[in-house]
Design an enzyme around this catalytic site. Sequence first.
Site, short mmCIF file in Angstrom:
data_model
loop_
_atom_site.label_atom_id
_atom_site.label_comp_id
_atom_site.label_asym_id
_atom_site.label_seq_id
_atom_site.Cartn_x
_atom_site.Cartn_y
_atom_site.Cartn_z
N GLY A 1 0.82 -1.21 0.00
CA GLY A 1 0.00 0.00 0.00
C GLY A 1 0.84 1.25 0.00
CD GLU B 1 -0.33 -12.78 2.99
OE1 GLU B 1 -1.33 -12.16 2.59
OE2 GLU B 1 0.82 -12.54 2.57
CE LYS C 1 2.01 -11.88 -6.24
NZ LYS C 1 1.82 -10.52 -5.69
CG ASN D 1 2.35 -16.22 -3.86
OD1 ASN D 1 1.40 -16.98 -3.70
ND2 ASN D 1 2.19 -14.90 -3.87
#
Length: 324
Positions: free
Chosen positions: A12, A285, A204, A208
């Site tokens: 961000g 996460e 993506k 990962n």
Amino acid sequence: MRICLYGAGAVGGVIGAHIAASGRALSVVARSATFDALQHNGLGLEADGKRTHYPVRAVADPAELGPQDLVIVAVKEPAMAAVAAGIAPLIGPETKVMTAMNGVPWWFFDGLPGPLEGAVLSSVDPENALRSKIPSAQIIGCVVHIACSTAEPGVSIQKMGNGLIIGEPFGAPSDATRAVAATLADAGLDITLSEHIQREIWFKLWGNMTMNPISALTGATSDRLLDDPLVNAFCVSIMEEAASIGEYIGCPVGQAPAARNDITRSMGAMKTSMLQDVEAGRRLEIDALLSVVHEIAGKAGIAVPNISALLGLVRVFAQSRGLR
């Protein structure tokens, strides 16, 4: 264009700094040390060894801002519950919400043709809070191809890459999304518009979903993981399972796992974002990278023993460290 950044972490901060550097007014929702840093110093970006700060309007309460034209949500999945609780004042009927996040988002199957079209993903939105607060028709998906980190609160380091792939869940970009793309491009970001943003997200993720959790478990950089033949083979097995899911749901990968791992290996001693989170004591996460893939596999009826093993291991690891 009224633009608000929700979350001024590494990603961000880079996106927001580019916007602020272009001369556009930018509001930022932040808290704690980041809020204080933005109020005193502005938003900092370090690139090519040079650090620059840009003025922004920092607020702790989104209600101070009112409806925006564009809200950029750039937080990691564990913080999304807080976003759901606070974002409503920023969203009007014409607001676009760009989700610049890792992993599979809650809206992934909205507008994705195929056997799971419209499926609800409880692993990333267990209370349907996000779905109820952010209409899928107002979403812009965003795949980030920028290597970055946080130097200190309110300061991001841009190390490599400058690309964002953006698109809408329901296909061809609208005029509003094209306007957002133009704004971001004018701010110096490399923008690619996609009519199949879910495919870009899955591609993506496929690359990962191994390096991140395995580096968290081992504390090793990506080069060390791929240089070990057993770990490399484990990664390939996981990627083959994820590719099978992608084929089923309409998001074919189109690349061999070994070829992708060769690209990752060529980047050298990369410290993944999840390993950085472990070292900083932040929540991991896991759900957006692994739990959701496990959930989708269950809906598709596809066996994923290697994904299941990795999910179980990293889940126990995070619980034992208080990172979940």
